[in-house]
Enzyme design. Structure first.
Site, mmCIF file in Angstrom:
data_model
loop_
_atom_site.group_PDB
_atom_site.id
_atom_site.type_symbol
_atom_site.label_atom_id
_atom_site.label_comp_id
_atom_site.label_asym_id
_atom_site.label_seq_id
_atom_site.Cartn_x
_atom_site.Cartn_y
_atom_site.Cartn_z
ATOM 1 N N GLU A 190 -3.416 -10.201 3.840
ATOM 2 C CA GLU A 190 -4.512 -10.091 4.801
ATOM 3 C C GLU A 190 -5.842 -10.507 4.190
ATOM 4 O OE1 GLU A 190 -3.423 -5.724 3.761
ATOM 5 O OE2 GLU A 190 -2.508 -7.693 3.649
ATOM 6 N N GLU A 215 0.826 -1.198 0.000
ATOM 7 C CA GLU A 215 0.000 0.000 0.000
ATOM 8 C C GLU A 215 0.867 1.257 0.000
ATOM 9 O OE1 GLU A 215 -3.885 -0.657 2.359
ATOM 10 O OE2 GLU A 215 -2.401 -2.010 3.241
#
Length: 167
Positions: free
Chosen positions: A135, A115
């Site tokens: 995740e 990210e």
């Protein structure tokens, strides 16, 4: 174990290299997030810095957020351990920066590390670099804005290019 920190070196060409140092995978621990914000703010203010490169030491960009923080919060009940400077805030700061910011990705960029890289204006990845949002396999939504960043990137480079990269 090394002290997690971020270094900044400015070359004569005006490029500031910000290096994440938190072996073995340069996890985004609280000192790394705070150090990145500090060095990024310094580089943004400096007139001799024309561009920035964010990278990780030891052939790894970042393995993502340091989940040990959650274990400590759970064990102690002390929510003040959660950083007040988030990767999401850093990503927004990077995206809004007037100076170009490049992610030099090698080894791996997972979770919050990916990210962070996606928040940079340009990403350059070495061959065999592993990118991912692990995740998602746990049913957890990326916490630092990764989902919308991913779709923006697909829109920017095109779906066909994404498939080519995947192969």
């Amino acid at each position: 174990m090394a002290n997690p920190h971020v270094t900044m070196e400015v070359g004569q060409d005006g490029v500031a290299v910000l290096t994440l140092i938190n072996p073995p995978v340069n996890a985004l621990a609280i000192p790394i997030i705070a150090g990145l914000k500090e060095k990024f703010d310094e580089a943004t203010r400096r007139n001799d810095v024309k561009a920035m490169v964010i990278t990780g030491k030891g052939g790894r960009f970042s393995g993502g957020f340091d989940i040990n923080v959650f274990q400590k919060v759970h064990a102690t009940g002390d929510v003040s351990l959660v950083p007040d400077v988030s990767v999401e805030l850093m990503v927004n700061t990077i995206e809004d920066c007037k100076k170009p910011v490049v992610a030099a990705v090698e080894g791996l960029a997972l979770g919050g590390g990916l990210e962070l890289a996606m928040g940079c204006h340009v990403r350059i990845a070495a061959p065999k670099t592993r990118l991912g949002l692990p995740e998602l396999t746990l049913g957890v939504i990326p916490g630092f804005g990764g989902t919308p960043l991913f779709y923006v990137e697909i829109a920017r480079i095109g779906l066909n290019t994404c498939f080519q990269v995947q192969l």
